[in-house]
Each structure stands twice: as structure tokens, then as C-alpha cells.
Write a protein that holds these residues in place. Sequence first.
Motif, PDB file in Angstrom:
ATOM      1  N   ASP A  97       0.836  -1.201   0.000  1.00 31.00           N
ATOM      2  CA  ASP A  97       0.000   0.000   0.000  1.00 31.00           C
ATOM      3  C   ASP A  97       0.878   1.261   0.000  1.00 31.00           C
ATOM      4  N   PHE A  98       0.350   2.307  -0.641  1.00 32.98           N
ATOM      5  CA  PHE A  98       1.052   3.593  -0.643  1.00 32.98           C
ATOM      6  C   PHE A  98       0.589   4.432   0.554  1.00 32.98           C
ATOM      7  N   VAL A  99       1.527   5.019   1.255  1.00 29.53           N
ATOM      8  CA  VAL A  99       1.170   5.903   2.367  1.00 29.53           C
ATOM      9  C   VAL A  99       1.718   7.301   2.092  1.00 29.53           C
ATOM     10  N   GLU A 100       0.930   8.319   2.437  1.00 28.21           N
ATOM     11  CA  GLU A 100       1.338   9.705   2.232  1.00 28.21           C
ATOM     12  C   GLU A 100       1.908  10.266   3.529  1.00 28.21           C
ATOM     13  N   GLY A 101       2.775  11.268   3.383  1.00 29.48           N
ATOM     14  CA  GLY A 101       3.333  11.929   4.550  1.00 29.48           C
ATOM     15  C   GLY A 101       4.796  12.267   4.350  1.00 29.48           C
ATOM     16  N   VAL A 102       5.400  12.793   5.403  1.00 29.88           N
ATOM     17  CA  VAL A 102       6.821  13.127   5.373  1.00 29.88           C
ATOM     18  C   VAL A 102       7.509  12.318   6.467  1.00 29.88           C
ATOM     19  N   PRO A 103       8.777  11.920   6.249  1.00 31.01           N
ATOM     20  CA  PRO A 103       9.496  11.184   7.287  1.00 31.01           C
ATOM     21  C   PRO A 103       9.611  12.016   8.567  1.00 31.01           C
ATOM     22  N   LEU A 104       9.631  11.348   9.679  1.00 34.03           N
ATOM     23  CA  LEU A 104       9.699  12.036  10.963  1.00 34.03           C
ATOM     24  C   LEU A 104      10.932  12.933  11.063  1.00 34.03           C
ATOM     25  N   ASN A 105      12.035  12.533  10.432  1.00 34.20           N
ATOM     26  CA  ASN A 105      13.250  13.347  10.520  1.00 34.20           C
ATOM     27  C   ASN A 105      13.158  14.638   9.711  1.00 34.20           C
ATOM     28  N   ARG A 106      12.073  14.809   8.938  1.00 29.05           N
ATOM     29  CA  ARG A 106      11.856  16.076   8.217  1.00 29.05           C
ATOM     30  C   ARG A 106      10.640  16.821   8.740  1.00 29.05           C
ATOM     31  N   LEU A 107      10.070  16.321   9.846  1.00 30.74           N
ATOM     32  CA  LEU A 107       8.835  16.916  10.354  1.00 30.74           C
ATOM     33  C   LEU A 107       9.044  18.359  10.800  1.00 30.74           C
ATOM     34  N   GLN A 108      10.120  18.610  11.552  1.00 29.62           N
ATOM     35  CA  GLN A 108      10.353  19.962  12.050  1.00 29.62           C
ATOM     36  C   GLN A 108      10.472  20.959  10.906  1.00 29.62           C
ATOM     37  N   GLN A 109      11.199  20.571   9.865  1.00 29.31           N
ATOM     38  CA  GLN A 109      11.355  21.446   8.697  1.00 29.31           C
ATOM     39  C   GLN A 109      10.011  21.697   8.021  1.00 29.31           C
ATOM     40  N   THR A 110       9.196  20.636   7.895  1.00 29.04           N
ATOM     41  CA  THR A 110       7.886  20.771   7.257  1.00 29.04           C
ATOM     42  C   THR A 110       6.969  21.683   8.061  1.00 29.04           C
ATOM     43  N   LEU A 111       6.989  21.550   9.398  1.00 25.45           N
ATOM     44  CA  LEU A 111       6.169  22.417  10.245  1.00 25.45           C
ATOM     45  C   LEU A 111       6.578  23.877  10.093  1.00 25.45           C
ATOM     46  N   GLU A 112       7.878  24.115  10.057  1.00 23.44           N
ATOM     47  CA  GLU A 112       8.366  25.494   9.914  1.00 23.44           C
ATOM     48  C   GLU A 112       7.973  26.072   8.560  1.00 23.44           C
ATOM     49  N   GLU A 113       7.984  25.230   7.517  1.00 25.11           N
ATOM     50  CA  GLU A 113       7.565  25.697   6.187  1.00 25.11           C
ATOM     51  C   GLU A 113       6.097  26.112   6.183  1.00 25.11           C
ATOM     52  N   LYS A 114       5.310  25.486   7.058  1.00 27.34           N
ATOM     53  CA  LYS A 114       3.893  25.829   7.171  1.00 27.34           C
ATOM     54  C   LYS A 114       3.655  26.950   8.178  1.00 27.34           C
ATOM     55  N   GLY A 115       4.740  27.516   8.724  1.00 23.33           N
ATOM     56  CA  GLY A 115       4.609  28.619   9.660  1.00 23.33           C
ATOM     57  C   GLY A 115       4.324  28.184  11.082  1.00 23.33           C
ATOM     58  N   ILE A 116       4.546  26.923  11.395  1.00 24.82           N
ATOM     59  CA  ILE A 116       4.311  26.407  12.748  1.00 24.82           C
ATOM     60  C   ILE A 116       5.645  26.374  13.493  1.00 24.82           C
ATOM     61  N   GLU A 117       5.777  27.221  14.499  1.00 31.07           N
ATOM     62  CA  GLU A 117       7.031  27.351  15.225  1.00 31.07           C
ATOM     63  C   GLU A 117       7.155  26.287  16.317  1.00 31.07           C
ATOM     64  N   PRO A 118       8.393  25.846  16.624  1.00 33.05           N
ATOM     65  CA  PRO A 118       8.602  24.911  17.741  1.00 33.05           C
ATOM     66  C   PRO A 118       8.066  25.497  19.048  1.00 33.05           C
ATOM     67  N   GLY A 119       7.379  24.687  19.831  1.00 30.20           N
ATOM     68  CA  GLY A 119       6.823  25.150  21.104  1.00 30.20           C
ATOM     69  C   GLY A 119       5.456  25.772  20.985  1.00 30.20           C
ATOM     70  N   SER A 120       4.956  25.972  19.757  1.00 26.05           N
ATOM     71  CA  SER A 120       3.625  26.548  19.563  1.00 26.05           C
ATOM     72  C   SER A 120       2.560  25.495  19.895  1.00 26.05           C
ATOM     73  N   PRO A 121       1.308  25.925  20.135  1.00 24.44           N
ATOM     74  CA  PRO A 121       0.243  24.944  20.410  1.00 24.44           C
ATOM     75  C   PRO A 121       0.100  23.910  19.296  1.00 24.44           C
ATOM     76  N   GLU A 122       0.234  24.364  18.029  1.00 22.37           N
ATOM     77  CA  GLU A 122       0.123  23.434  16.911  1.00 22.37           C
ATOM     78  C   GLU A 122       1.219  22.376  16.973  1.00 22.37           C
ATOM     79  N   SER A 123       2.464  22.817  17.269  1.00 22.67           N
ATOM     80  CA  SER A 123       3.586  21.893  17.344  1.00 22.67           C
ATOM     81  C   SER A 123       3.416  20.903  18.495  1.00 22.67           C
ATOM     82  N   LYS A 124       2.976  21.393  19.654  1.00 24.95           N
ATOM     83  CA  LYS A 124       2.790  20.511  20.804  1.00 24.95           C
ATOM     84  C   LYS A 124       1.676  19.494  20.559  1.00 24.95           C
ATOM     85  N   LEU A 125       0.609  19.943  19.909  1.00 26.23           N
ATOM     86  CA  LEU A 125      -0.499  19.041  19.628  1.00 26.23           C
ATOM     87  C   LEU A 125      -0.062  17.933  18.665  1.00 26.23           C
TER      88      LEU A 125
END
Length: 367
Positions: A62-90
Motif C-alpha cells: 500500500d502507498f502511504v502519504e506523509g513526510v518522514p519524521l526526521n523532516r517533520l520539524q522542517q515541514t512544520l516550519e515551512e507551514k509557519g508552525i514554530e517549535p513550542g507553539s500549540p500546533e507543534s505541541k499538539l
Amino acid sequence: YTVFSELGDALINELDFLAEAQAMRKIDYAISHCTDGSPAERPVTVPLPVGELVSKRVLVMDFVEGVPLNRLQQTLEEKGIEPGSPESKLAGRRILSSLSSAFGRMIFGAGFIHGDPHPGNIFIGEGGKVSLIDCGQFKALPRTQRVQLAELILAVDAFQKSEGDEYDKAKAKLAGLIRAFGVRFMEESEEDDDLAAAVALFLFGDADRELPGGYSTNELDEKSPVKLIASFPQEFVLLGRATVLLKGIAKRLDVPFSLAEKWGAGCRLTVSAASAPQLPLWGKDVVGDATLDSTASSSSTSGPRGNGADRIKFRQVASMMKRYGKQKTRRFIERVVRKLPPGLRSKVLEAEVRRLERRENAPASKD
């Protein structure tokens, strides 16, 4: 030598795609049941092999969509989600909850675990949905070791909560259990209970917990307790990879996390049922269907397993509808939250983080 032996054994299976296809199905079955064997919603997605498109050298899944966990922080920052923000913690809480539930079910429910949970094999999709890929490395844990491990983790939890006179007793018990599991230390440190307890906490303690005896949680530090280990059972190699990964995610995403509390209910169930022989999870339905078939009409010609293979049970339909309702509600809420003004969205997410914190502090479930 122990590490190389374990990884050498795993490599043989990793190059056999028929074995990996079978492992995919077993791991998927394991995570779809709580530790008591009852069916439950899968906390993560495991891609399954596609029909007959599998051989020893080819595997279609099966094909699964998403980004590897080791690129998650970079992907969140690209979406404007800063480390420590409610979105990041959730997102961090969802990822940790999903992975810890999945591995808890594998270890204490089925005794069959994914053995290569590095960040590149964990994909994060929309809404923090987790997928676990590459089941080429796997490990079956016999019941005796599952019971030993459960006792060890319960002792870690007791030690972390101990105070005053109980502290030394809890530490001595923890040190004894880690030695009983087969961990041996350098000759000059064999009787050091601080060292033995530190190793147990390094593997299974809270992410932000200091180690006794002044030992360091940094594996490469000169004061790392790992450097004084002379030998350990092969099972610790893959178990350690899973637990250290979970604790590392918690630190990286700045999310409070207690492995001992998360797995506590499963550990207690494992210890209480230590003397009760059980079929593997993937064998129970086969036996159940065979039993039903033996009482069914002998005129059935639907195959060697009779109608049991095709019978749709009410509990399966109810479980499917429950999952569908949860997923639909969650998607609706996520769409609404995304459209809120930034200030209001942050407040809503902060409220959700607080709700999750309260739920985590509630008594542990059978998961």
C-alpha cells in the motif's frame, strides 16, 4: 558482539520480502488489538502487501502519504508552525501517543514487534496521522521475556514515584530486575545499583528524568551508563531502539512523556496473566472460525474454512462504524480549526493540549 549478532539475524529476514510481507500482516494485526486481545482502532497505519505481487525479491505494498519524521520539524516550519507553539505541541502529542500505543500493543499484546523504528521509517501525514513502514526487521518476544519486561517497567514507574525510605528499596528492586533480565556490567561495576538502575531508566524512564549516581542520559557522554555494560540479551537491541526513539521524539518536540505510565496497564495485565497460556492474536480468529464452522451446516461448500472465512460479525461492523464516525468528526474539526483567525486558532489548540494533558493524567486504559 550482541548488537552485531542481533542485527545480523535481522538482516537475513530483511532481504526476504516474503518474510517481510508476513511480518506486515502480523504487526498490523497486533496494533489493531489492545493488550487484552480486544479489537481496537489502529493507532498507526502499516502498509500491507498487495495481493499476489510478492516474492522473495519483490514486494508491492500500500502507498502511504506523509513526510518522514526526521523532516517533520522542517515541514512544520515551512507551514509557519514554530517549535513550542500549540500546533507543534499538539502534533507532538498525537505522534507520541500513536507510536507508544502501537509499540505497547506489539510488545505486550502480540509479542511481535517492528524492529527498525528509526525516523526515516515513520511517516507523518495530515493531522499528525502516523504510518510505520519497512517491516523487514522484526522480533518475536517469548512470553517469559514479556513478563520480565513488564515487571521491569512497573519497577521503573515505582522507582520514579518513590520518596524517602522507599527510594533505596525501589532502586535495589529495579537493579535486581535489570540484572535478572540478563544485563551484565563491567567487573568493577557489577554491584553498583546506581548503574543498574540508571540503565533501566535510560531505556524505560521518563524522557526528562535524571539518572541516579550522576550518570548521563547522553549515550556518547563519558558518564553514560551504557559504556559500562559488558553484555545484554539480544532482545534489548530492538527494544532499546523503540524506547529511545520515543523518548527522543518527546525531547525534540518538548512534550512531557512517561513511557512507564503509558505502558503501565499493559504491563500489569501481562504480569497478572503470566501463567495463562494464550494463542497468538492472529491465531485466535482462525480457531474461533473453525469452532463456528464445526457447528454449522455440513452442506457448506465455500472452502476448507466453511462460512467462517466469509462471515461478517456484528462487532466488526460496529467497530468499523465507530472508527468511521471518529475519523469523520476529527476531519471536520480540523477543517473548521484551520479556517479560524490565527489568534483564535491558537486558543482552541491550547485548549486541546490542556484536554490531552488531563486525559494523560487520568487512570491508564487497557491500551
